[in-house]
Design a protein around this motif. Structure first.
Motif, PDB file in Angstrom:
ATOM      1  N   TYR B 119      42.043  20.492  77.326  1.00 16.89           N
ATOM      2  CA  TYR B 119      42.387  21.530  76.356  1.00 16.89           C
ATOM      3  C   TYR B 119      43.289  20.972  75.258  1.00 16.89           C
ATOM      4  O   TYR B 119      43.127  21.281  74.076  1.00 16.89           O
ATOM      5  N   GLU B 120      44.224  20.134  75.666  1.00 14.94           N
ATOM      6  CA  GLU B 120      45.121  19.546  74.663  1.00 14.94           C
ATOM      7  C   GLU B 120      44.354  18.679  73.690  1.00 14.94           C
ATOM      8  O   GLU B 120      44.619  18.689  72.488  1.00 14.94           O
ATOM      9  N   ALA B 121      43.386  17.952  74.223  1.00 10.69           N
ATOM     10  CA  ALA B 121      42.558  17.124  73.345  1.00 10.69           C
ATOM     11  C   ALA B 121      41.829  18.004  72.334  1.00 10.69           C
ATOM     12  O   ALA B 121      41.714  17.660  71.147  1.00 10.69           O
ATOM     13  N   LYS B 122      41.381  19.146  72.805  1.00 10.81           N
ATOM     14  CA  LYS B 122      40.681  20.074  71.912  1.00 10.81           C
ATOM     15  C   LYS B 122      41.613  20.563  70.792  1.00 10.81           C
ATOM     16  O   LYS B 122      41.213  20.657  69.637  1.00 10.81           O
ATOM     17  N   VAL B 123      42.860  20.872  71.176  1.00  9.51           N
ATOM     18  CA  VAL B 123      43.835  21.314  70.166  1.00  9.51           C
ATOM     19  C   VAL B 123      44.065  20.217  69.142  1.00  9.51           C
ATOM     20  O   VAL B 123      44.096  20.458  67.934  1.00  9.51           O
ATOM     21  N   ARG B 124      44.198  18.977  69.639  1.00  5.43           N
ATOM     22  CA  ARG B 124      44.445  17.864  68.719  1.00  5.43           C
ATOM     23  C   ARG B 124      43.277  17.677  67.756  1.00  5.43           C
ATOM     24  O   ARG B 124      43.480  17.410  66.567  1.00  5.43           O
ATOM     25  N   ASP B 125      42.049  17.814  68.253  1.00  4.58           N
ATOM     26  CA  ASP B 125      40.878  17.709  67.376  1.00  4.58           C
ATOM     27  C   ASP B 125      40.938  18.764  66.280  1.00  4.58           C
ATOM     28  O   ASP B 125      40.690  18.479  65.107  1.00  4.58           O
ATOM     29  N   LEU B 126      41.269  19.976  66.701  1.00  6.00           N
ATOM     30  CA  LEU B 126      41.308  21.085  65.753  1.00  6.00           C
ATOM     31  C   LEU B 126      42.395  20.841  64.700  1.00  6.00           C
ATOM     32  O   LEU B 126      42.190  21.081  63.510  1.00  6.00           O
ATOM     33  N   LEU B 127      43.537  20.341  65.147  1.00  4.56           N
ATOM     34  CA  LEU B 127      44.632  20.048  64.221  1.00  4.56           C
ATOM     35  C   LEU B 127      44.221  18.962  63.230  1.00  4.56           C
ATOM     36  O   LEU B 127      44.534  19.041  62.039  1.00  4.56           O
ATOM     37  N   ALA B 128      43.512  17.958  63.733  1.00  2.00           N
ATOM     38  CA  ALA B 128      43.046  16.893  62.845  1.00  2.00           C
ATOM     39  C   ALA B 128      42.092  17.465  61.798  1.00  2.00           C
ATOM     40  O   ALA B 128      42.140  17.106  60.622  1.00  2.00           O
ATOM     41  N   LEU B 129      41.266  18.405  62.241  1.00  2.00           N
ATOM     42  CA  LEU B 129      40.284  19.020  61.334  1.00  2.00           C
ATOM     43  C   LEU B 129      40.965  19.719  60.160  1.00  2.00           C
ATOM     44  O   LEU B 129      40.478  19.687  59.037  1.00  2.00           O
ATOM     45  N   VAL B 130      42.110  20.363  60.415  1.00  2.00           N
ATOM     46  CA  VAL B 130      42.782  21.084  59.330  1.00  2.00           C
ATOM     47  C   VAL B 130      43.874  20.231  58.676  1.00  2.00           C
ATOM     48  O   VAL B 130      44.657  20.714  57.869  1.00  2.00           O
ATOM     49  N   GLY B 131      43.914  18.937  59.050  1.00  2.00           N
ATOM     50  CA  GLY B 131      44.842  18.026  58.392  1.00  2.00           C
ATOM     51  C   GLY B 131      46.266  18.122  58.896  1.00  2.00           C
ATOM     52  O   GLY B 131      47.208  17.875  58.157  1.00  2.00           O
ATOM     53  N   LEU B 132      46.428  18.452  60.169  1.00  2.00           N
ATOM     54  CA  LEU B 132      47.785  18.557  60.726  1.00  2.00           C
ATOM     55  C   LEU B 132      48.027  17.505  61.798  1.00  2.00           C
ATOM     56  O   LEU B 132      48.893  17.655  62.642  1.00  2.00           O
ATOM     57  N   LYS B 133      47.223  16.439  61.759  1.00  2.00           N
ATOM     58  CA  LYS B 133      47.406  15.361  62.737  1.00  2.00           C
ATOM     59  C   LYS B 133      48.832  14.824  62.623  1.00  2.00           C
ATOM     60  O   LYS B 133      49.330  14.597  61.523  1.00  2.00           O
ATOM     61  N   GLY B 134      49.472  14.639  63.768  1.00  2.00           N
ATOM     62  CA  GLY B 134      50.834  14.087  63.751  1.00  2.00           C
ATOM     63  C   GLY B 134      51.912  15.152  63.730  1.00  2.00           C
ATOM     64  O   GLY B 134      53.083  14.845  63.802  1.00  2.00           O
ATOM     65  N   PHE B 135      51.505  16.424  63.635  1.00  2.00           N
ATOM     66  CA  PHE B 135      52.520  17.491  63.599  1.00  2.00           C
ATOM     67  C   PHE B 135      52.510  18.321  64.885  1.00  2.00           C
ATOM     68  O   PHE B 135      53.064  19.400  64.933  1.00  2.00           O
ATOM     69  N   GLU B 136      51.888  17.771  65.924  1.00  2.00           N
ATOM     70  CA  GLU B 136      51.750  18.502  67.186  1.00  2.00           C
ATOM     71  C   GLU B 136      53.098  18.935  67.735  1.00  2.00           C
ATOM     72  O   GLU B 136      53.236  20.030  68.261  1.00  2.00           O
ATOM     73  N   ASP B 137      54.082  18.047  67.630  1.00  2.00           N
ATOM     74  CA  ASP B 137      55.363  18.318  68.281  1.00  2.00           C
ATOM     75  C   ASP B 137      56.412  18.860  67.323  1.00  2.00           C
ATOM     76  O   ASP B 137      57.597  18.888  67.642  1.00  2.00           O
ATOM     77  N   HIS B 138      55.965  19.279  66.139  1.00  2.00           N
ATOM     78  CA  HIS B 138      56.919  19.873  65.201  1.00  2.00           C
ATOM     79  C   HIS B 138      57.045  21.360  65.484  1.00  2.00           C
ATOM     80  O   HIS B 138      56.101  22.001  65.930  1.00  2.00           O
ATOM     81  N   PHE B 139      58.231  21.883  65.184  1.00  2.00           N
ATOM     82  CA  PHE B 139      58.429  23.325  65.310  1.00  2.00           C
ATOM     83  C   PHE B 139      58.009  24.001  64.005  1.00  2.00           C
ATOM     84  O   PHE B 139      57.997  23.349  62.950  1.00  2.00           O
ATOM     85  N   PRO B 140      57.664  25.283  64.069  1.00  2.00           N
ATOM     86  CA  PRO B 140      57.173  25.962  62.863  1.00  2.00           C
ATOM     87  C   PRO B 140      58.076  25.787  61.652  1.00  2.00           C
ATOM     88  O   PRO B 140      57.588  25.599  60.540  1.00  2.00           O
ATOM     89  N   TRP B 141      59.398  25.815  61.867  1.00  2.00           N
ATOM     90  CA  TRP B 141      60.278  25.709  60.706  1.00  2.00           C
ATOM     91  C   TRP B 141      60.303  24.309  60.125  1.00  2.00           C
ATOM     92  O   TRP B 141      60.895  24.071  59.074  1.00  2.00           O
ATOM     93  N   GLN B 142      59.646  23.368  60.812  1.00  2.00           N
ATOM     94  CA  GLN B 142      59.537  22.028  60.243  1.00  2.00           C
ATOM     95  C   GLN B 142      58.231  21.854  59.466  1.00  2.00           C
ATOM     96  O   GLN B 142      57.947  20.764  58.979  1.00  2.00           O
ATOM     97  N   LEU B 143      57.444  22.925  59.381  1.00  2.00           N
ATOM     98  CA  LEU B 143      56.180  22.880  58.645  1.00  2.00           C
ATOM     99  C   LEU B 143      56.309  23.664  57.353  1.00  2.00           C
ATOM    100  O   LEU B 143      57.091  24.604  57.262  1.00  2.00           O
ATOM    101  N   SER B 144      55.505  23.282  56.371  1.00  2.00           N
ATOM    102  CA  SER B 144      55.488  24.063  55.125  1.00  2.00           C
ATOM    103  C   SER B 144      54.709  25.349  55.347  1.00  2.00           C
ATOM    104  O   SER B 144      54.031  25.507  56.369  1.00  2.00           O
ATOM    105  N   GLY B 145      54.792  26.267  54.398  1.00  2.00           N
ATOM    106  CA  GLY B 145      54.079  27.540  54.534  1.00  2.00           C
ATOM    107  C   GLY B 145      52.585  27.347  54.729  1.00  2.00           C
ATOM    108  O   GLY B 145      51.973  27.961  55.609  1.00  2.00           O
ATOM    109  N   GLY B 146      52.003  26.473  53.935  1.00  2.00           N
ATOM    110  CA  GLY B 146      50.567  26.214  54.044  1.00  2.00           C
ATOM    111  C   GLY B 146      50.204  25.579  55.378  1.00  2.00           C
ATOM    112  O   GLY B 146      49.162  25.870  55.956  1.00  2.00           O
ATOM    113  N   MET B 147      51.087  24.685  55.852  1.00  2.00           N
ATOM    114  CA  MET B 147      50.825  24.044  57.146  1.00  2.00           C
ATOM    115  C   MET B 147      50.897  25.066  58.271  1.00  2.00           C
ATOM    116  O   MET B 147      50.087  25.041  59.208  1.00  2.00           O
TER     117      MET B 147
END
Ligand SMILES: Nc1ncnc2c1ncn2[C@@H]1O[C@H](COP(=O)(O)OP(=O)(O)OP(=O)(O)O)[C@@H](O)[C@H]1O
Ligand SMILES: [Mg+2]
Lengths: 277, 267
Positions: B119-147
């Protein structure tokens, strides 16, 4: 002109570091100065020892009686810890129930406020009638005095769940208890840990008060005995140990809070050390 | 004809009978199984309200809603919803936020413990698809609004819902990222054929992605016009600049502008 542009860059760092170290040693400076002034005051006006002992006499008495003090401190620490842990368990569960159901909230809250308004010292004689003099009344007093802030904070944290966050779970078909476990409980954790800092000091005060009234052991009992024998420096040494323990327990609660709710603090220093604007 | 999503004269009033806001007034619409529908309309006309009513988050004041042939009486569990605000849980990392539906929805919740890695692999694939690779362990407040918005889109998709409700999912993205995600969404829709209801203010987006575009009137919201988009799939981005799409966008624009002025005159 170029100088005025450069100065803030060059000066930017050192004051910040100096501020940090200053922050760290400042509490010690305050404490040492306090004792120094006290010592000077007592010596200057030649105040009798049984009225106000000098810090040097207090420390000497503390050292002389170190084993009884340690023994009794341990007793107080244990009663406080047990009462506090019961308060945490009860406060968490009751807070959960009260926060998640407005029916339970409406029903129980007025009664709880009424109960909390009773001075806990007034209950101690009754506890003595029920349980006799000893450890049990102290534990119960510590519990009674400290559960309320925990309960109120957990209940508030859960009751103020953002509807938007609830909707995220409800849209997935989550049940009510799932919403509370996944949103309400995590979101109330900052409130919970903040209340622990208050509750631990309350519990400590509770057990010491109970010990002075109805115990044959504990730091409160020790201070009572000391003052009845006019061993005033020893009584003060007891007070000193009490406040050191209080600081220690608060520090533990604060450290746990830091670890558990870093997300709410947004970073390790909680934004406290942000450079001044 | 029975649709997969079937709204029959649904009205919704927020607040009391007299002083409340009438957000929807006798809205009627049908969406077929596997259809991609876009909803457009002026701001504040009740689009987000429509989404909440369809998913059962708000009970309607009048009218009836059926999804998959069954009357909607409470929140549905076959839905993946991306809210207008990203609404990520602030105490969870991006990865844990996107895992959330898996902890609730059957059959994933029973499998999650055993098959966490896959399941985690699936999440990572999906994140890569939307261009969020590498932000798996960030908290929401560490992401921009669009992210955050993209993470919230992932959360709506992760459990393969058969009804996908997207409320302005690309609103705070730049045009290039947005177009990339249009393509990704189209691929996903072609692969799994979920039923999609997409709310958007971007008429090009509606024309490019949808099989059918519904236009809502100003508040209280109602479906006042609908247009079928006859473009073959898969569509390439260039079609949005071809005369057919341009004309379609123009027509939708006219509809919305008309519905805005109508209420302006009335009020
Ligand atoms: N929870 C609520 N309580 C009361 N009124 C609400 C609530 N949510 C929305 N409204 C009202 O309902 C109307 C429709 O709101 P809605 O959010 O559905 O608009 P929208 O079409 O999604 O707008 P936008 O395009 O700006 O997102 C608005 O006038 C708003 O004031
Ligand atoms: Mg909206």
């Amino acid at each position: 002109m170029s100088e005025t542009v450069e100065t803030p860059v060059r000066r930017g760092k050192p004051p910040l570091i100096r501020r940090k170290t200053l922050r760290r040693i400042l509490p010690w400076i305050v404490i040492v100065t306090f004792f120094a002034l006290w010592e000077i005051f007592v010596r200057l006006f030649e105040i009798e020892q049984f009225v106000l002992p000098a810090p040097s006499a207090i420390f000497a008495a503390g050292w002389q009686w170190r084993w009884p003090i340690l023994d009794n401190s341990w007793q107080t620490f244990m009663t406080t810890a047990i009462g506090f842990l019961i308060a945490v368990a009860f406060g968490l569960l009751a807070g959960l129930a009260i926060g998640s159901s407005s029916l339970i909230y409406d029903g129980f809250y007025p009664a709880l406020i009424g109960f909390n308004s009773i001075p806990k010292v007034a209950i101690i004689p009754i506890l003595v009638i029920w349980f006799g003099i000893g450890t049990v009344p102290a534990i119960i007093t510590a519990f009674l005095i400290s559960f309320f802030p925990i309960l109120v904070n957990v209940a508030t944290g859960i009751a103020t769940m953002e509807p938007e966050l609830q909707d995220v779970l409800r849209a997935l078909g989550a049940r009510r208890w799932q919403v509370i476990m996944k949103v309400g409980l995590p979101r109330s954790m900052p409130y919970f840990f903040a209340s622990l800092k208050v509750a631990i000091t309350f519990a400590f005060v509770g057990s010491i008060v109970a010990e002075t009234v109805a115990a044959n052991k504990g730091i409160g009992h020790l201070m009572l005995v000391a003052s009845s024998r006019f061993e005033v420096p020893l009584a003060f040494a007891g007070l000193l140990v009490t406040s050191v323990m209080g600081i220690g327990m608060y520090a533990v609660a604060a450290a746990i809070e830091q670890r558990m709710t870093g997300w709410a603090m947004r970073g390790a220093d909680g934004g406290m050390n942000a450079p001044p604007a | 004809m029975k649709g997969f999503v079937d709204l029959d004269r649904v009205s919704l009033r927020y607040g009391g009978e007299d002083d409340g806001t009438l957000a929807l007034h006798e809205a009627t619409l049908k969406v077929a199984l596997g259809e991609f529908v876009a909803v457009v309309g002026p701001s504040g006309c009740g689009k987000s309200t429509l989404m909440k009513v369809v998913t059962g988050l708000w009970p309607p004041t009048a009218g009836s809603i059926a999804v998959s042939g069954r009357e909607v009486t409470g929140p549905l569990s076959i839905v993946g919803m991306a809210f207008q605000n990203p609404t990520l849980l602030p105490w969870r990392t991006t990865l844990a936020n996107i895992m959330l539906p898996l902890e609730i929805v059957r059959p994933h919740c029973t499998r999650l413990r055993r098959e966490r890695a896959s399941y985690e692999a699936k999440v990572r694939d999906l994140l890569a698809l939307v261009g969020l690779k590498g932000f798996e362990d960030h908290f929401p407040w560490q992401l921009s609004g669009g992210m955050q918005q993209r993470a919230s889109l992932c959360r709506a998709l992760i459990h393969d819902p058969s009804l996908l409700m997207l409320d302005e999912p690309f609103a705070s993205l730049d045009m290039f990222t947005r177009e990339e995600l249009w393509m990704a969404l189209q691929d996903l829709w072609l692969a799994r054929q979920p039923t999609v209801i997409l709310v958007t203010h971007d008429l090009r987006e509606a024309a490019f992605l949808a099989d059918r575009v519904l236009v809502m009137s100003a508040r209280p919201g109602r479906i006042v016009a609908e247009r079928t988009v006859d473009l073959p799939r898969p569509r390439a981005l260039e079609v949005t600049y071809e005369p057919y799409s341009v004309a379609l966008v123009h027509e939708l624009r006219e509809h919305i502008s008309a519905s805005r002025t109508q209420t302006a005159c009335k009020g």
